[in-house]
Design a protein around this motif. Sequence first.
Motif, PDB file in Angstrom:
ATOM      1  N   SER A  37       6.271  49.357   2.850  1.00 20.19           N
ATOM      2  CA  SER A  37       5.014  48.629   2.704  1.00 20.19           C
ATOM      3  C   SER A  37       4.289  48.731   4.046  1.00 20.19           C
ATOM      4  N   VAL A  39       0.888  47.382   6.418  1.00 16.43           N
ATOM      5  CA  VAL A  39      -0.152  46.388   6.613  1.00 16.43           C
ATOM      6  C   VAL A  39      -1.263  47.040   7.422  1.00 16.43           C
ATOM      7  N   ASP A  41      -3.820  46.089  10.251  1.00 17.56           N
ATOM      8  CA  ASP A  41      -3.981  45.030  11.240  1.00 17.56           C
ATOM      9  C   ASP A  41      -4.675  45.593  12.468  1.00 17.56           C
ATOM     10  N   ARG A  46       0.356  50.039   9.892  1.00 15.46           N
ATOM     11  CA  ARG A  46       1.717  50.041  10.425  1.00 15.46           C
ATOM     12  C   ARG A  46       2.687  49.591   9.340  1.00 15.46           C
ATOM     13  N   SER A  48       5.414  47.538   7.478  1.00 14.26           N
ATOM     14  CA  SER A  48       5.808  46.128   7.509  1.00 14.26           C
ATOM     15  C   SER A  48       7.278  46.014   7.118  1.00 14.26           C
ATOM     16  N   THR A  49       7.629  46.552   5.969  1.00 19.73           N
ATOM     17  CA  THR A  49       9.033  46.556   5.541  1.00 19.73           C
ATOM     18  C   THR A  49       9.399  47.967   5.081  1.00 19.73           C
ATOM     19  N   GLU A  73       9.159  40.747  -1.460  1.00 19.09           N
ATOM     20  CA  GLU A  73       8.370  40.756  -0.234  1.00 19.09           C
ATOM     21  C   GLU A  73       7.190  39.795  -0.321  1.00 19.09           C
ATOM     22  N   LEU A  78       5.743  37.190   5.173  1.00 16.19           N
ATOM     23  CA  LEU A  78       5.240  38.421   5.779  1.00 16.19           C
ATOM     24  C   LEU A  78       3.776  38.621   5.393  1.00 16.19           C
ATOM     25  N   PRO A  79       3.022  39.367   6.192  1.00 17.00           N
ATOM     26  CA  PRO A  79       1.637  39.666   5.818  1.00 17.00           C
ATOM     27  C   PRO A  79       1.595  40.406   4.479  1.00 17.00           C
ATOM     28  N   PRO A  81       0.996  43.141   1.995  1.00 22.03           N
ATOM     29  CA  PRO A  81       0.876  44.592   2.190  1.00 22.03           C
ATOM     30  C   PRO A  81      -0.494  45.121   1.766  1.00 22.03           C
TER      31      PRO A  81
END
Length: 181
Positions: A37, A39, A41, A46, A48-49, A73, A78-79, A81
Motif C-alpha cells: 500500500s 500513501v 504525503d 511512499r 506504507s505497508t 489495514e 495508519l494513513p 492508502p
Amino acid sequence: MTGYSISIPSRRLFARAVRDLLDQHTEWDAPLYPFVSFVYDQGQIRPSTVNMISAVFDPNSFPVIMDGLVRDELATDLPTPYAYALLTELWIVYSTAVSPGERARLRHQAATHQLGQHPGRVEVAWVTCADIHGRVWSASRRRDNGEITERFVGDPDAADLPYDTELRAVAALAKAARATP
C-alpha cells in the motif's frame, strides 16, 4: 467557506514507484509476492505497508487475500492508502495480431493457469498498481532478456486492459480505499 486545492500525484511519480518496486525484484521463482500500500504525503509516494502473499496460493484467490489485507489495514490508525501494488511472476504470451478466437483461448489459458504450456510463453516479473482515482500502472521485466515494458491506463475499465484478475482486484481495492473516511 475557505478554499482548498486537491493535489493529485503525477503519472510520472507513480510510474517511478512502480518501477522501483519492479527493480527490487532480483530473485526469480520467489516464494512470496509483495502486496504494497502506498500513501501520498507531501508530494511523495511512499510505501506504507508491505504484506507478502505466498506463491503457492492459486492466483485466483489473490483478490480475496488482498481484500482481507486491505480491510485489516483500513481498521488501523495508519494513513489511508492512496494506491496499492502487487508484484508477481507469471507467464504471458506476446502477440500483436490475434483473432478474437485466439484472444479468448489465451484468456482461458491464463484463467486456468495453462499459459506456462504455450509455446510462445515468456516468464515475467509483473507489477500492477492502481490509485484511488482508478489510474492503473504496470511494469514487467522479462526473465529471458531483461526487457522492461511499462504501461499506463487512465481508465481501469478500458477495453484494452489486459485480462488480469490481480490488476482488476488492485484497482477495485484502491477505489474502495477512496471511499474510506
